[in-house]
Scaffold this motif. Structure first.
Motif, short mmCIF file in Angstrom:
data_model
loop_
_atom_site.label_atom_id
_atom_site.label_comp_id
_atom_site.label_asym_id
_atom_site.label_seq_id
_atom_site.Cartn_x
_atom_site.Cartn_y
_atom_site.Cartn_z
N ILE A 161 7.59 -13.19 10.98
CA ILE A 161 7.84 -12.73 12.35
C ILE A 161 9.34 -12.64 12.63
N ASP A 162 10.13 -13.59 12.11
CA ASP A 162 11.58 -13.52 12.30
C ASP A 162 12.19 -12.31 11.58
N ALA A 163 11.63 -11.90 10.44
CA ALA A 163 12.18 -10.80 9.65
C ALA A 163 11.62 -9.43 10.05
N HIS A 164 10.56 -9.41 10.82
CA HIS A 164 9.86 -8.16 11.15
C HIS A 164 10.60 -7.39 12.23
N HIS A 165 10.47 -6.07 12.21
CA HIS A 165 11.17 -5.21 13.19
C HIS A 165 10.45 -5.15 14.54
N TYR A 166 9.20 -5.55 14.60
CA TYR A 166 8.46 -5.55 15.87
C TYR A 166 8.46 -6.93 16.50
N GLU A 167 8.35 -6.97 17.83
CA GLU A 167 8.22 -8.25 18.52
C GLU A 167 6.79 -8.77 18.41
N GLU A 168 5.84 -7.89 18.15
CA GLU A 168 4.42 -8.26 18.03
C GLU A 168 3.89 -7.64 16.74
N SER B 250 0.83 -1.20 0.00
CA SER B 250 0.00 0.00 0.00
C SER B 250 0.87 1.25 0.00
N ALA B 251 0.23 2.37 -0.24
CA ALA B 251 0.91 3.65 -0.05
C ALA B 251 1.24 3.80 1.43
N THR B 252 2.21 4.62 1.74
CA THR B 252 2.60 4.82 3.13
C THR B 252 1.49 5.53 3.89
N GLY B 253 1.17 4.96 5.03
CA GLY B 253 0.19 5.54 5.94
C GLY B 253 0.83 5.66 7.31
N ALA B 254 0.05 5.49 8.34
CA ALA B 254 0.56 5.60 9.70
C ALA B 254 -0.07 4.52 10.57
N GLU B 255 0.71 4.04 11.54
CA GLU B 255 0.18 3.15 12.56
C GLU B 255 0.41 3.81 13.90
N THR B 256 -0.49 3.57 14.80
CA THR B 256 -0.37 4.19 16.11
C THR B 256 -0.62 3.14 17.19
N THR B 257 0.03 3.32 18.32
CA THR B 257 -0.10 2.38 19.42
C THR B 257 0.26 3.09 20.73
N THR B 258 -0.15 2.51 21.82
CA THR B 258 0.19 3.01 23.15
C THR B 258 0.85 1.86 23.92
N PRO B 259 2.20 1.81 23.93
CA PRO B 259 2.90 0.74 24.63
C PRO B 259 2.57 0.73 26.13
N GLN B 260 2.40 -0.47 26.64
CA GLN B 260 2.06 -0.68 28.03
C GLN B 260 3.31 -1.04 28.85
N PRO B 261 3.23 -0.98 30.19
CA PRO B 261 4.37 -1.37 31.02
C PRO B 261 4.86 -2.77 30.65
N ASN B 262 6.15 -2.98 30.70
CA ASN B 262 6.81 -4.25 30.38
C ASN B 262 6.80 -4.59 28.90
N SER B 263 6.46 -3.64 28.03
CA SER B 263 6.56 -3.88 26.60
C SER B 263 8.02 -3.67 26.18
N THR B 264 8.33 -4.08 24.98
CA THR B 264 9.68 -3.87 24.47
C THR B 264 10.00 -2.39 24.40
N THR B 265 9.03 -1.57 24.08
CA THR B 265 9.26 -0.13 24.01
C THR B 265 9.69 0.41 25.37
N THR B 266 8.99 0.01 26.43
CA THR B 266 9.36 0.52 27.75
C THR B 266 10.70 -0.05 28.20
N THR B 267 11.09 -1.19 27.67
CA THR B 267 12.37 -1.81 28.01
C THR B 267 13.54 -1.16 27.28
#
Length: 153
Positions: free
Chosen positions: A106-113, A52-69
């Motif tokens: 999943i092995d090639a993706h940049h996110y853990e989820e 697809s054309a580039t869009g946006a994804e949004t999320t709110t990381p929760q405690p103990n997520s990879t983002t908070t780590t």
């Protein structure tokens, strides 16, 4: 009922459609990983996908997520928005094939989820002659193929 579809122009086959949200620059890496375990065939073509054309994804990381780590000074509960594309592929409805493809993604993706949707669909398979004279085909319409799109690797 659709398994009995057999028109003059072709048939329908059962497939799984996978929609993967990813960074625009990661589409080729994911497709290359999938190609190690599946040809992504569509009729007489391999490595068949849409982006697809580039869009946006949004999320709110929760405690103990990879983002908070791994993101210094990140406060859990803060919304983040990043660029993304939807990479869409289809494979035959075969569970071992799906498992291999999902592992590769999943092995090639940049996110853990990674956000991946799997849908049961039906895909067309055309009955055609690559030398046919249909005036709407690109080799007969005088315009030829459209310009190719380059993706960054």
């Amino acid at each position: 009922m659709l398994q009995d579809y057999n028109a003059r122009t072709g048939t329908l086959i059962p497939v799984w459609t996978l929609e993967i949200q990813t960074l625009p620059q990661d589409t080729d890496r994911i497709l290359d990983a999938v190609m190690q375990v599946h040809p992504l065939g569509y009729g007489r073509y391999h490595r068949t996908a849409s982006v697809s054309a580039t869009g946006a994804e949004t999320t709110t990381p929760q405690p103990n997520s990879t983002t908070t780590t791994h993101k210094p000074n990140y406060q859990p509960g803060s919304a983040e928005t990043y660029p993304m594309v939807e990479l869409k592929i289809s494979i035959e409805r075969d569970l071992p094939a799906l498992q291999r493809v999902m592992d590769a993604i999943i092995d090639a993706h940049h996110y853990e989820e990674p956000v991946i949707f799997v849908r049961e669909d039906w895909a067309s398979r055309a009955s055609y002659d690559p030398n046919g004279t249909n005036p709407n085909r690109w080799w007969n319409d005088g315009r030829g193929l459209p310009d190719m799109v380059e993706f960054s690797r």
